[in-house]
Design a protein around this motif. Structure first.
Motif, PDB file in Angstrom:
ATOM      1  N   UNK A   1       0.625  -1.664  -0.045  1.00 39.51           N
ATOM      2  CA  UNK A   1       0.030   0.387  -0.095  1.00 39.51           C
ATOM      3  C   UNK A   1       1.049   1.516  -0.132  1.00 39.51           C
ATOM      4  N   UNK A   2       0.524   2.041  -1.062  1.00 30.94           N
ATOM      5  CA  UNK A   2       1.490   3.283  -0.683  1.00 30.94           C
ATOM      6  C   UNK A   2       0.310   4.470  -0.793  1.00 30.94           C
ATOM      7  N   UNK A   3       0.565   5.614   0.192  1.00 34.77           N
ATOM      8  CA  UNK A   3      -0.155   6.907   0.614  1.00 34.77           C
ATOM      9  C   UNK A   3      -0.294   7.366  -0.469  1.00 34.77           C
ATOM     10  N   UNK A   4      -1.240   8.310  -0.666  1.00 37.19           N
ATOM     11  CA  UNK A   4      -1.503   9.487  -1.483  1.00 37.19           C
ATOM     12  C   UNK A   4      -2.664   9.673  -1.257  1.00 37.19           C
ATOM     13  N   UNK A   5      -3.215  10.882  -2.221  1.00 34.96           N
ATOM     14  CA  UNK A   5      -4.630  12.091  -1.719  1.00 34.96           C
ATOM     15  C   UNK A   5      -5.123  11.506  -3.154  1.00 34.96           C
ATOM     16  N   UNK A   6      -6.208  10.990  -3.468  1.00 28.42           N
ATOM     17  CA  UNK A   6      -6.795  11.222  -5.061  1.00 28.42           C
ATOM     18  C   UNK A   6      -7.897  11.950  -5.676  1.00 28.42           C
ATOM     19  N   UNK A   7      -7.523  12.801  -5.960  1.00 21.30           N
ATOM     20  CA  UNK A   7      -8.688  14.148  -6.818  1.00 21.30           C
ATOM     21  C   UNK A   7      -9.766  13.143  -7.325  1.00 21.30           C
ATOM     22  N   UNK A   8     -11.147  14.021  -7.221  1.00 17.14           N
ATOM     23  CA  UNK A   8     -12.105  13.136  -8.476  1.00 17.14           C
ATOM     24  C   UNK A   8     -11.584  12.034  -9.484  1.00 17.14           C
ATOM     25  N   UNK A   9     -11.638  10.883  -9.270  1.00 16.92           N
ATOM     26  CA  UNK A   9     -11.456  10.361 -10.567  1.00 16.92           C
ATOM     27  C   UNK A   9     -12.595   8.936 -11.051  1.00 16.92           C
ATOM     28  N   UNK A  10     -12.822   8.323 -11.869  1.00 19.30           N
ATOM     29  CA  UNK A  10     -13.588   7.050 -12.199  1.00 19.30           C
ATOM     30  C   UNK A  10     -12.104   6.541 -12.983  1.00 19.30           C
TER      31      UNK A  10
END
Length: 326
Positions: free
Chosen positions: A203-212
């Motif tokens: 698992x890698x940590x990040x911030x997801x933007x609105x995405x499909x």
């Protein structure tokens, strides 16, 4: 019988006792009885006697539709123009008027009109979503028919940015690029990305933007707090807000690598849809989630697969790779 109905409605219209709803019902009845000419005349008389009615544009629009069906293009243009003059935001008027102008041998005027209409539905919410798609498709078609190929390509590109799952539009977009000998034939759309991995990961940590996100092969897991969202070739992931997550590829190998396609979503569109979804959820006593995994419907799956294969073919021929977030 239809003559009596027509004369009775005329008398009411003259006495200013014929409401809009009754006008529409009577006109529909006359049209159904084969007297569309009387329905047209009734709309015209009612409009002349009710010049300040707040929904006069509806009467003009309906008359224009009847005249279009009858092949009376000049009258249809006059009526539909009156409709959008009274209500400049009435999208059906623009869509129909553009079609009549095209039939009347005025393609440039139709193009200009539909371009104006698109400026009025920049916020694609509710019915505006369908109107924008319809207008974009009409505009792309007439641009292609009049050999304005590059302009048609740009409109099709915008159409796919609104809804990337339209199989017919994907095919038209590729055709426009082929005609122009543009290479690669498939150019990545803004926010569109491909991702490939030959092995599972941590698992890698990040911030997801609105995405499909959809997966062509393999599977992936996204972790938000204590909740886990796993998706694969039969499911898609959608994120509608900026979320801090941990994510990792679960199934992948050199023989069958993980392959995914992502499309970043317009935050303005997402916000509008979320507001509508929240209103619906309140009425139905359900919840609205900012991240979710759902089954891929067959129609959506087919469109995504075709787009994915085309992108993969183009990138493999060019030796390129597209960056993707999830």
């Amino acid at each position: 019988m239809s003559q009596d109905l027509f004369l009775s409605a005329l008398q009411k219209a003259t006495a200013e006792t014929l409401g809009l709803a009754e006008l529409i019902n009577t006109a529909n009845a006359l049209s159904g009885a084969g007297r569309a000419d009387q329905a047209q005349q009734l709309y015209k008389v009612w409009g002349a006697l009710n010049p300040t009615h707040p929904q006069l544009y509806v009467a003009h629009f309906n008359r224009g539709c009847l005249q279009t069906l009858a092949g009376e293009l000049a009258g249809a243009i006059e009526a539909l123009t009156a409709a959008i003059t009274l209500d400049p935001d009435f999208m059906p008027g623009y869509i129909n008027l553009g079609g009549v102008l095209e039939r009347n041998g005025q393609p440039d005027e139709a193009i200009a009109l539909w371009q104006t209409a698109l400026q009025k539905v920049s916020a694609i919410t509710g019915t505006g979503f369908g109107y924008k798609l319809s207008t974009l498709k009409q505009l792309a078609r007439i641009l292609a028919d009049t050999q304005k190929i590059e302009a048609a390509e740009q409109v099709l590109r915008e159409t796919l940015s609104v809804d990337p799952t339209q199989r017919d539009v994907v095919e038209q977009y590729l055709a426009m690029r082929l005609v122009q000998c543009k290479w690669p034939v498939v150019e990545p759309l803004p926010g569109l990305g491909l991702n490939r991995s030959s092995m599972p990961g941590e698992p890698l940590y990040s911030v997801y933007d609105p995405v499909f996100c959809v997966i062509a092969q393999g599977s992936k897991e996204v972790i938000l707090g204590s909740e886990r969202y796993r998706y694969d070739g039969a499911h898609y992931l959608i994120v509608t807000a900026n979320l801090p997550v941990a994510a990792h590829v679960v199934e992948a190998s050199k023989a069958t690598p993980y392959l995914s396609l992502t499309l970043k979503l317009d935050p303005v569109l997402v916000s509008s849809v979320m507001v509508e979804a929240a209103n619906t959820a309140l009425q139905q006593r359900t919840s609205v989630r900012a991240i979710n995994v759902s089954p891929l419907e067959p129609v959506m799956l087919d469109a995504v697969e075709r787009l994915f294969r085309a992108l993969m073919a183009a990138t493999s021929r060019q030796g390129e790779s597209y960056d993707a977030t999830p």
